[in-house]
Design a protein around this motif. Structure first.
Motif, PDB file in Angstrom:
ATOM      1  N   MET A   1       6.378  -6.674  -7.117  1.00 42.47           N
ATOM      2  CA  MET A   1       6.365  -6.543  -5.677  1.00 42.47           C
ATOM      3  C   MET A   1       5.208  -5.641  -5.237  1.00 42.47           C
ATOM      4  N   LEU A   2       5.051  -4.512  -5.940  1.00 38.94           N
ATOM      5  CA  LEU A   2       3.970  -3.594  -5.596  1.00 38.94           C
ATOM      6  C   LEU A   2       2.607  -4.219  -5.877  1.00 38.94           C
ATOM      7  N   MET A   3       2.529  -5.020  -6.919  1.00 33.36           N
ATOM      8  CA  MET A   3       1.272  -5.708  -7.235  1.00 33.36           C
ATOM      9  C   MET A   3       0.908  -6.701  -6.127  1.00 33.36           C
ATOM     10  N   TYR A   4       1.897  -7.396  -5.600  1.00 33.68           N
ATOM     11  CA  TYR A   4       1.653  -8.342  -4.508  1.00 33.68           C
ATOM     12  C   TYR A   4       1.177  -7.605  -3.251  1.00 33.68           C
ATOM     13  N   ILE A   5       1.779  -6.467  -2.961  1.00 33.75           N
ATOM     14  CA  ILE A   5       1.388  -5.696  -1.775  1.00 33.75           C
ATOM     15  C   ILE A   5      -0.061  -5.224  -1.908  1.00 33.75           C
ATOM     16  N   SER A  37      -7.690 -11.848  -5.997  1.00 31.73           N
ATOM     17  CA  SER A  37      -7.147 -10.519  -5.742  1.00 31.73           C
ATOM     18  C   SER A  37      -6.127 -10.125  -6.806  1.00 31.73           C
ATOM     19  N   PHE A  38      -5.252 -11.070  -7.180  1.00 34.44           N
ATOM     20  CA  PHE A  38      -4.283 -10.789  -8.242  1.00 34.44           C
ATOM     21  C   PHE A  38      -4.981 -10.501  -9.578  1.00 34.44           C
ATOM     22  N   LEU A  78      -0.529   4.551  -9.569  1.00 34.79           N
ATOM     23  CA  LEU A  78       0.779   3.887  -9.523  1.00 34.79           C
ATOM     24  C   LEU A  78       0.928   2.822 -10.592  1.00 34.79           C
ATOM     25  N   GLY A  79      -0.031   1.939 -10.655  1.00 35.67           N
ATOM     26  CA  GLY A  79       0.079   0.800 -11.554  1.00 35.67           C
ATOM     27  C   GLY A  79      -0.096   1.137 -13.010  1.00 35.67           C
TER      28      GLY A  79
END
Length: 123
Positions: A1-5, A37-38, A78-79
């Motif tokens: 979810m955080l990766m998508y944001i 972007s991903f 974060l990641g």
């Protein structure tokens, strides 16, 4: 979810970089669409080429350098650190649970074979 944001947030944040026409930009199209972007966010998750991405962003006029720097640094914190540590902790917990689930009393007994002393190596 955080990766998508982060992937969706990076598209408008790096819009000037994707529209900037320069031949010497390696990461110019890194936030061109959701798929790029991903992949860029995943590359940043492995802490690979993050400084090169920021350096190229600083060459582009009109790009908010502070916001882009905060974006990349916050994703790395974060990641890369939190998710990697969670993954390692999860794997260690699974390994510990597997080790605890094995019961030593359920192991099969090894049958010992005794050779008579007078038949072995008799001359």
């Amino acid at each position: 979810m955080l990766m998508y944001i982060y992937a969706v947030t990076g598209i408008p944040l790096f819009k000037e970089q994707t529209q900037y026409d320069a031949e010497n930009l390696t990461y110019g199209k890194s936030f061109d669409g959701i798929s790029n972007s991903f992949s860029t966010i995943f590359i940043l998750l492995t802490v690979d080429h993050w400084y090169s991405l920021l350096e190229e962003g600083w060459k582009v006029p009109g790009l908010n350098k502070v916001a882009c720097g905060a974006f990349v640094i916050s994703w790395i914190i974060l990641g890369a650190f939190i998710f990697r540590n969670l993954f390692v902790g999860f794997m260690l917990e699974l390994q510990r649970n597997q080790k605890d689930s094995r019961d030593v009393t359920q192991l099969p007994e090894i049958e010992q074979v005794f050779w008579p002393g007078d038949t072995l190596f008799r001359y």
